[in-house]
Design an enzyme around this catalytic site. Structure first.
Site, short mmCIF file in Angstrom:
data_model
loop_
_atom_site.label_atom_id
_atom_site.label_comp_id
_atom_site.label_asym_id
_atom_site.label_seq_id
_atom_site.Cartn_x
_atom_site.Cartn_y
_atom_site.Cartn_z
N ASN A 207 0.87 -1.14 -0.02
CA ASN A 207 -0.06 -0.26 0.16
C ASN A 207 0.69 1.20 0.13
O ASN A 207 2.12 1.32 0.07
CB ASN A 207 -0.92 -0.18 1.19
N ASP A 276 -5.05 -6.09 5.14
CA ASP A 276 -6.25 -6.77 5.74
C ASP A 276 -6.14 -8.33 5.05
O ASP A 276 -6.64 -9.11 5.64
CB ASP A 276 -7.44 -6.28 5.36
N LYS A 286 7.83 -17.32 -10.61
CA LYS A 286 7.16 -16.25 -11.05
C LYS A 286 6.06 -16.45 -11.76
O LYS A 286 6.28 -17.29 -12.67
CB LYS A 286 8.22 -15.30 -11.81
N PHE A 319 -5.30 3.62 14.57
CA PHE A 319 -5.49 4.77 13.59
C PHE A 319 -6.78 4.17 12.48
O PHE A 319 -6.84 2.96 12.54
CB PHE A 319 -4.47 5.02 12.50
N LYS A 333 -14.67 1.09 14.76
CA LYS A 333 -13.26 0.39 14.93
C LYS A 333 -12.69 0.50 16.34
O LYS A 333 -12.21 -0.24 16.97
CB LYS A 333 -12.24 1.11 14.11
N LYS A 337 -12.55 -3.06 18.39
CA LYS A 337 -11.11 -3.32 18.74
C LYS A 337 -10.76 -2.95 20.13
O LYS A 337 -9.68 -3.18 20.45
CB LYS A 337 -9.96 -2.71 17.68
O1 PMT Z 1 2.62 6.23 6.57
P1 PMT Z 1 2.10 7.36 6.14
O2 PMT Z 1 2.46 7.61 4.45
O3 PMT Z 1 2.71 8.78 7.00
O4 PMT Z 1 0.57 7.42 6.16
C1 PMT Z 1 -0.18 7.55 7.21
C2 PMT Z 1 -1.15 6.66 7.38
C3 PMT Z 1 -2.23 7.07 6.28
C4 PMT Z 1 -0.84 5.07 7.18
C5 PMT Z 1 -1.67 6.51 8.79
O5 PMT Z 1 -2.14 7.89 9.38
C6 PMT Z 1 -3.17 5.73 9.08
O6 PMT Z 1 -4.24 5.98 8.80
N1 PMT Z 1 -2.76 4.42 9.50
C7 PMT Z 1 -3.87 3.54 9.70
C8 PMT Z 1 -4.15 2.66 8.29
C9 PMT Z 1 -4.91 1.51 8.37
O7 PMT Z 1 -4.53 0.43 8.02
O8 PMT Z 1 -6.00 1.89 8.56
P2 PMT Z 1 -7.23 0.83 9.12
O9 PMT Z 1 -8.51 1.50 9.23
O10 PMT Z 1 -7.35 0.18 7.91
O11 PMT Z 1 -7.13 0.11 10.13
C10 PMT Z 1 -7.38 0.40 11.57
C11 PMT Z 1 -6.45 0.09 12.49
O12 PMT Z 1 -6.31 -1.38 12.64
C12 PMT Z 1 -4.81 0.71 12.25
O13 PMT Z 1 -4.48 1.16 13.45
C13 PMT Z 1 -4.17 -0.43 11.69
O14 PMT Z 1 -2.71 -0.22 12.18
C14 PMT Z 1 -4.85 -1.63 12.59
N2 PMT Z 1 -4.89 -3.03 11.68
C15 PMT Z 1 -5.36 -3.32 10.46
C16 PMT Z 1 -5.48 -4.13 9.95
C17 PMT Z 1 -4.83 -5.59 10.52
N3 PMT Z 1 -5.01 -6.48 9.85
N4 PMT Z 1 -4.38 -5.20 11.75
C18 PMT Z 1 -4.17 -4.21 12.24
O15 PMT Z 1 -3.78 -3.84 13.44
#
Ligand code: PMT
Length: 394
Positions: A207, A276, A286, A319, A333, A337
């Site tokens: 990503n 995810d 490949k 986040f 979320k 969580k």
């Molecule tokens: O790295 P940069 O370029 O500075 O960009 C910053 C950012 C946009 C990545 C950051 O600000 C941000 O938003 N990070 C969270 C991105 C994300 O995966 O969001 P989500 O809504 O999909 O996940 C929610 C939370 O669960 C996040 O804290 C994530 O770390 C966590 N998660 C998600 C999926 C997973 N399988 N395990 C997790 O722990």
């Protein structure tokens, strides 16, 4: 009370004469001020000038012995902050590349205190792509940069490159040193950057995360006294000084590193963009070009949800990267969580989200309180988030 110590590095730019006034101001502001000069700077101002103004010996030589101590390590440990003014293109380039071939650059490499660089040079040198590239890399590493002023330069031309007036630099330093130390003895785990899910020996699913937000958080926690572990995916930027950085590729690897440390952690902030899903199988060979192919993906574990289910005393911050219904989805979320706080990132706003130097976020705490943080640098956002965590849980 012991006086705060400041270390001023003076390099061989014509503005070196202005550094004498800077020393006078630091001393006036109550700082115990030491000066390191490069050999080039001694051609412009005599070390005795700085010695007389600071009341301390001036250091130039990397190899001079001093009371059985390792000189550059001693000098790097002592100050609350290092300021290099003027910082020439040469010295900026060396620091950006990790070159340590004189006392000043060696001290900077060994330092874990904030370092402020004040570039000063001819406008064409300042605008040169190599110099700008070095400044970008230095910023990404956590160095503080003060932009030069515009005006008449020593070479007679007009443009950006003048070292700001000593008063302006001294004020900037005072502002920085007001940084609170409210996380001393706290153990903090930050995750940052993208995960990579391998598909075949040549490809992966990833990503756009650069790690900038998470690295800024790690830096802010470190500056405020925390012991920081930063678990991060592949990034082009370097982790801030003074943090334990652990690089991972996949979500499963991130989970392993985070789980190992969770029990002895006080605060976890998950800024990483974790995939995810991952390919059900990583092919040994490949995948050959052909017609349409269908990928089978399986869900990755949700690391944050797992921590939420396991947490006891920890403060857990997530986040949420959203493109619609920001508050509703972030709130879901937060609850699902079992988080203490969530930082909602609206990816549709310009200057916010992935790969930007700035961010604009909405913070929701477990009590349902919503706070808006307007658009500002990711480093400033990080400090605002630390302010909220400190006022709510410390
Ligand atoms: O790295 P940069 O370029 O500075 O960009 C910053 C950012 C946009 C990545 C950051 O600000 C941000 O938003 N990070 C969270 C991105 C994300 O995966 O969001 P989500 O809504 O999909 O996940 C929610 C939370 O669960 C996040 O804290 C994530 O770390 C966590 N998660 C998600 C999926 C997973 N399988 N395990 C997790 O722990």
């Amino acid at each position: 009370m012991e006086r705060k110590k400041i270390l001023l590095g003076v390099t061989g730019g014509i503005a070196a004469y202005k550094a004498a006034e800077l020393v006078r101001l630091f001393v006036k502001d109550g700082f115990d001020t030491s000066v390191i000069m490069t050999a080039a700077a001694t051609n412009l101002v005599a070390p005795l000038t700085f010695e007389s103004l600071s009341g301390n010996p001036v250091h130039v030589d990397l190899f001079k012995q001093g009371a059985g101590k390792i000189r550059h390590i001693e000098l790097a440990r002592r100050p609350s902050m290092i300021v290099i003014a003027p910082a020439t293109a040469n010295t900026l380039g060396k620091i950006a590349s990790g070159i340590a071939d004189n006392l000043l650059t060696t001290v900077v490499l060994a330092a874990s205190v904030p370092v402020l660089l004040v570039p000063s040079m001819n406008v064409d040198m300042y605008n040169h792509p190599r110099v700008q590239d070095n400044l970008g890399r230095l910023k990404d590493c956590g160095y503080l940069i003060m932009e030069p002023d515009e005006g008449e330069l020593a070479c007679g031309v007009e443009g950006r490159g003048r070292m700001p007036e000593p008063e302006k630099i001294a004020r900037f330093v005072l502002d920085i040193l007001k940084i609170k130390k409210d996380y001393v003895s706290k153990k903090v785990l930050v995750t940052a950057g993208p995960t990579r899910e391998p598909l075949d020996p040549a490809r992966y699913l990833g990503n756009y995360s650069t790690g900038k937000m998470g690295f800024a958080l790690a830096r802010a926690f470190r500056e405020r006294g925390a012991e920081v572990c930063l678990v991060h995916g592949d990034t082009a930027i370097l982790p801030p000084a003074g943090v334990e950085a652990i690089r991972v590729n996949t979500a499963m690897e991130m989970l392993g590193e985070v789980e190992k440390r969770f029990d002895r952690t006080d605060i976890v902030v998950k800024a990483a963009a974790v995939a995810d899903y991952r390919p059900a199988e990583c092919q040994d060979r490949k995948i050959k070009k052909g017609d349409r192919i269908t990928l089978e993906l399986v869900p990755n574990p949700d690391i944050l949800a797992m921590l939420g289910a396991r947490k006891e005393k920890q403060v857990l911050v997530g986040f949420a990267a959203e493109t619609e219904k920001l508050i509703k989805h972030a709130m879901q979320k937060l609850r699902a969580k079992n988080l203490d706080m969530i930082v909602a990132n609206d990816l549709t706003i310009e200057g916010a989200g992935f790969a930007t130097d700035t961010n604009k976020v909405t913070v929701i705490t477990h009590d349902g309180k919503i706070r808006e943080i307007p658009l500002m640098s990711k480093y400033e956002v990080a400090h605002r988030l630390l302010d909220i965590i400190a006022e709510t849980w410390l």
